[in-house]
Design a protein around this motif. Structure first.
Motif, PDB file in Angstrom:
ATOM      1  N   ASP A   1       0.840  -1.203   0.000  1.00 26.81           N
ATOM      2  CA  ASP A   1       0.000   0.000   0.000  1.00 26.81           C
ATOM      3  C   ASP A   1       0.873   1.251   0.000  1.00 26.81           C
ATOM      4  N   PHE A   2       0.429   2.292  -0.714  1.00 23.70           N
ATOM      5  CA  PHE A   2       1.235   3.499  -0.871  1.00 23.70           C
ATOM      6  C   PHE A   2       1.308   4.308   0.427  1.00 23.70           C
ATOM      7  N   VAL A   3       2.506   4.799   0.728  1.00 25.04           N
ATOM      8  CA  VAL A   3       2.700   5.744   1.828  1.00 25.04           C
ATOM      9  C   VAL A   3       2.472   7.141   1.264  1.00 25.04           C
ATOM     10  N   LEU A   4       1.669   7.936   1.961  1.00 26.56           N
ATOM     11  CA  LEU A   4       1.281   9.240   1.431  1.00 26.56           C
ATOM     12  C   LEU A   4       2.198  10.360   1.910  1.00 26.56           C
ATOM     13  N   GLY A   5       2.314  11.389   1.049  1.00 28.70           N
ATOM     14  CA  GLY A   5       3.123  12.558   1.361  1.00 28.70           C
ATOM     15  C   GLY A   5       2.317  13.828   1.140  1.00 28.70           C
ATOM     16  N   ASN A   6       2.966  14.839   0.581  1.00 32.29           N
ATOM     17  CA  ASN A   6       2.294  16.120   0.334  1.00 32.29           C
ATOM     18  C   ASN A   6       1.032  15.945  -0.494  1.00 32.29           C
ATOM     19  N   GLY A   7      -0.056  16.612  -0.054  1.00 31.62           N
ATOM     20  CA  GLY A   7      -1.308  16.536  -0.790  1.00 31.62           C
ATOM     21  C   GLY A   7      -1.941  15.169  -0.775  1.00 31.62           C
ATOM     22  N   ASN A   8      -1.549  14.340   0.203  1.00 31.18           N
ATOM     23  CA  ASN A   8      -2.058  12.966   0.294  1.00 31.18           C
ATOM     24  C   ASN A   8      -1.843  12.187  -0.997  1.00 31.18           C
ATOM     25  N   ALA A   9      -0.705  12.444  -1.633  1.00 26.68           N
ATOM     26  CA  ALA A   9      -0.329  11.734  -2.853  1.00 26.68           C
ATOM     27  C   ALA A   9       0.779  10.736  -2.527  1.00 26.68           C
ATOM     28  N   PRO A  10       0.856   9.617  -3.248  1.00 20.07           N
ATOM     29  CA  PRO A  10       1.913   8.633  -2.998  1.00 20.07           C
ATOM     30  C   PRO A  10       3.311   9.253  -3.166  1.00 20.07           C
ATOM     31  N   ILE A  11       4.241   8.799  -2.360  1.00 22.82           N
ATOM     32  CA  ILE A  11       5.617   9.302  -2.394  1.00 22.82           C
ATOM     33  C   ILE A  11       6.442   8.465  -3.367  1.00 22.82           C
ATOM     34  N   ARG A  12       7.131   9.157  -4.273  1.00 20.45           N
ATOM     35  CA  ARG A  12       7.973   8.459  -5.249  1.00 20.45           C
ATOM     36  C   ARG A  12       9.388   9.011  -5.187  1.00 20.45           C
ATOM     37  N   VAL A  13      10.356   8.101  -5.207  1.00 18.25           N
ATOM     38  CA  VAL A  13      11.756   8.507  -5.128  1.00 18.25           C
ATOM     39  C   VAL A  13      12.548   7.854  -6.252  1.00 18.25           C
ATOM     40  N   ASN A  14      13.761   8.360  -6.452  1.00 17.72           N
ATOM     41  CA  ASN A  14      14.701   7.776  -7.413  1.00 17.72           C
ATOM     42  C   ASN A  14      15.462   6.671  -6.702  1.00 17.72           C
ATOM     43  N   THR A  15      15.243   5.444  -7.119  1.00 16.37           N
ATOM     44  CA  THR A  15      15.850   4.307  -6.425  1.00 16.37           C
ATOM     45  C   THR A  15      17.363   4.237  -6.599  1.00 16.37           C
ATOM     46  N   ASN A  16      17.900   5.027  -7.504  1.00 14.86           N
ATOM     47  CA  ASN A  16      19.348   5.002  -7.737  1.00 14.86           C
ATOM     48  C   ASN A  16      20.097   6.065  -6.937  1.00 14.86           C
ATOM     49  N   THR A  17      19.351   6.832  -6.147  1.00 19.49           N
ATOM     50  CA  THR A  17      19.948   7.927  -5.377  1.00 19.49           C
ATOM     51  C   THR A  17      19.642   7.742  -3.889  1.00 19.49           C
ATOM     52  N   PRO A  18      20.626   7.947  -3.016  1.00 17.42           N
ATOM     53  CA  PRO A  18      20.386   7.795  -1.578  1.00 17.42           C
ATOM     54  C   PRO A  18      19.272   8.715  -1.093  1.00 17.42           C
TER      55      PRO A  18
END
Length: 257
Positions: free
Chosen positions: A137-154
């Motif tokens: 299940d998605f973890v929410l961030g700003n604006g209750n939108a799912p948080i997405r990150v660059n998996t190649n960057t710390p």
């Protein structure tokens, strides 16, 4: 005498309910962020005992005083106190120090999506780079939108929940608190639901990256309570056995005289 049977019976039902709650706590003692539950009992409203058809009272009904009808199951409550922290060093293991919950986008088996809340910060990143729970299940961030990150960057997360990559702010964890925890109910899967009438508010919890909050279950206390419940249950059993034996004698032996 028959009332004594009923009183002992209601006592056994209460002890069984308490045992069920304690068993559930012990089963979840190793569940991240689990909050222990407790059970209460309350007495039935007292009723008047009345002496009837007594010749010494000229056959006038006379009240003898109050009489309890035993105990009934009360409410089950949740202890929201802080659990201990366990350091893991994992990037996506996150704990909350203080009051607050992570906001989760949860989709049930019917395909309906809603926001749930959890203290379990054992997260991971899926193949698309979204921060998710161990159930996906998605973890929410700003604006209750799912948080997405660059998996190649710390990834670095500060105590306010801000998520940084290469020094740039990517997102912020949506950490939510509530004015009254009585409006929270356990949904299942280590999630909480805000019921109608509940009000959300900003959380002041500090975010700890690389840590996991353990359950707040005290195993020793639960085992002591379990022993006490077992003894109380056995006592009520003996009361029922004694009354049953007395009734048997009254019917089958005294009646013969």
């Amino acid at each position: 005498m028959v009332k004594g049977l009923y009183t002992a019976y209601t006592g056994m039902i209460n002890e069984q309910n308490r045992m069920d709650v304690i068993t559930n706590n012990m089963a979840n003692s190793a569940t991240n962020g689990y909050k222990a539950e407790g059970a209460t009992a309350q007495s039935f409203a007292d009723v008047y005992a009345v002496k009837i058809k007594d010749a010494s009272e000229y056959f006038v009904n006379k009240r003898l005083g109050g009489m309890s009808m035993g105990a009934q199951i009360g409410e089950t409550y949740t202890d929201y106190s802080q659990g201990s922290f366990k350091e893991t060093g994992n990037t996506y293991d996150i704990a909350l120090e203080g009051n607050g919950f992570f906001s989760i986008s949860f989709t049930n088996k019917a395909g309906v999506t809603s926001t749930k809340y959890t203290r379990d910060g054992s997260f991971t990143v899926n193949m698309q780079g979204f921060l998710v729970t161990k159930d996906g299940d998605f973890v929410l961030g700003n604006g209750n939108a799912p948080i997405r990150v660059n998996t190649n960057t710390p990834v670095t997360i500060d105590t306010l929940g801000n998520i940084f990559q290469e020094g740039a702010l990517v997102n912020r964890l949506a950490v939510t608190d509530f004015t009254d925890y009585n409006y929270l109910e356990k949904y299942g899967e280590n999630l909480y639901d805000l019921v109608q009438g509940g009000t959300a508010q900003a959380s002041t919890a500090r975010v700890r990256q690389g840590f996991i909050e353990s359950s707040n279950v005290n195993i020793v206390s639960e085992m002591v309570n379990m022993i006490q419940i077992t003894r109380a249950y056995e006592t009520n059993q003996k009361v029922i056995t004694t009354i049953d034996t007395t009734l048997d004698k009254a019917v089958n032996q005294v009646g013969k005289v």
